[in-house]
Design an enzyme around this catalytic site. Structure first.
Site, PDB file in Angstrom:
ATOM      1  N   ARG A  40       0.826  -1.204   0.000  1.00  0.00           N
ATOM      2  CA  ARG A  40       0.000   0.000   0.000  1.00  0.00           C
ATOM      3  C   ARG A  40       0.862   1.256   0.000  1.00  0.00           C
ATOM      4  NH1 ARG A  40      -2.339  -4.174   0.963  1.00  0.00           N
ATOM      5  NH2 ARG A  40      -4.600  -4.480   0.776  1.00  0.00           N
ATOM      6  N   ASP A 147     -18.406   5.088   8.477  1.00  0.00           N
ATOM      7  CA  ASP A 147     -17.133   4.411   8.260  1.00  0.00           C
ATOM      8  C   ASP A 147     -16.033   5.460   8.265  1.00  0.00           C
ATOM      9  OD1 ASP A 147     -16.591   1.340   7.056  1.00  0.00           O
ATOM     10  OD2 ASP A 147     -14.954   2.767   6.775  1.00  0.00           O
TER      11      ASP A 147
END
Length: 281
Positions: A40, A147
């Site tokens: 990532r 979220d």
């Protein structure tokens, strides 16, 4: 562009990045997740043009948009419709009847799905109640999904899903609540999309939750397993504070408040075991 070894992190740099992610999200990463982290990080170095970790970390500390993007890259968003359906059954058969005992038709009932990922669980609550709770139209039911990942919130609002997310949904419900939207994709009908609200929230940041208000039922499933003991305590305290007295918390089947406490009372119903904030609803 970064060099080939730009994301081969030294141990101290991996620790710095892991500590940053822990402070931001409560999720614990470390040496055992090195491959996951470096993949990532490599994507973010390429996207930002930073030549190495030092340059990227300096950017990360100064750029709020990049912090948000990195957090989005590390969040885990595995979900699908009608996940842990036994808890939905418990909601209709036990939790809501208990909660409305002292209320009148037309009163508001607030249900929170956090984290909500791409919306499947929040929409599942709405569909299940429409199909199975005979008093669904008698009360003002507000369903909110939250979220930390802004990308999944955009996807939730769009309500577009593929076959994997819909695999456990009965075919008649797919026909009733979705419209075809291309090969192997379906979109939630507009009326249902408008009935569920979505917004950003961080379970370990009390300030980001303050505007959410109090909820009668919270679904917080399969996220605490990614926290360590300290961040679980923080999240449990924040969840407790967001529950109205008498309200219920539903965790994932592998999760427990047994070692966390936080003032919850364990309640066992026919369909599920849940946690309740003491007090009259």
């Amino acid at each position: 562009m970064p060099g080939a070894d730009a994301t081969s992190l030294a141990a101290e740099d991996l620790q710095r990045l892991s500590a940053f992610l822990y402070r931001q999200t409560g999720m614990l990463f470390g040496e055992s997740k090195r491959y996951y982290i470096e993949r990532r990080l490599s994507d973010r170095l390429a996207a930002t043009g930073c030549p190495d970790f030092a340059a990227y970390f300096a950017l990360l500390r100064s750029d709020a948009n990049e912090r948000e993007t990195l957090i989005n890259a590390f969040t885990i968003n595995e979900t699908y419709f009608y996940r842990e359906e036994h808890q939905l059954a418990c909601l209709g058969r036990s939790l809501l009847p208990d909660l409305i005992a002292g209320r009148r038709p037309g009163d508001k009932i607030r249900i929170w799905s956090a984290p909500c990922s791409t919306g499947e669980e929040a929409y599942s609550i709405a569909i299940w109640l429409l199909e199975n709770w005979r008093l669904v139209d008698a009360y003002n039911i507000e369903i909110i999904g939250s979220d930390i990942d802004t990308r999944v919130l955009e996807a939730a609002r769009l309500g577009l899903y593929g076959g994997r997310a819909l695999a456990r949904l009965p075919p008649n419900l797919l026909e009733s609540y979705f419209e075809p939207a291309g090969p192997d994709f379906w979109q939630i009908i507009e009326d249902l999309r408008e009935s569920v609200s979505f917004g950003q929230a961080n379970l370990v940041d009390a300030a980001s939750l303050a505007d959410q208000g109090a909820f009668d039922v919270i679904f917080c499933r399969n996220v605490l397993i990614y926290f360590d003991g300290e961040s679980r305590l923080v999240a449990a305290r924040n969840l407790f504070d967001r529950l109205a007295p008498g309200g219920y918390l539903c965790l994932g089947h592998t999760e427990s408040m047994g070692r966390i406490g936080g003032g919850f009372t364990l309640r066992r119903f026919d369909d599920a075991t849940v946690y309740q904030r003491p007090g009259a609803p």
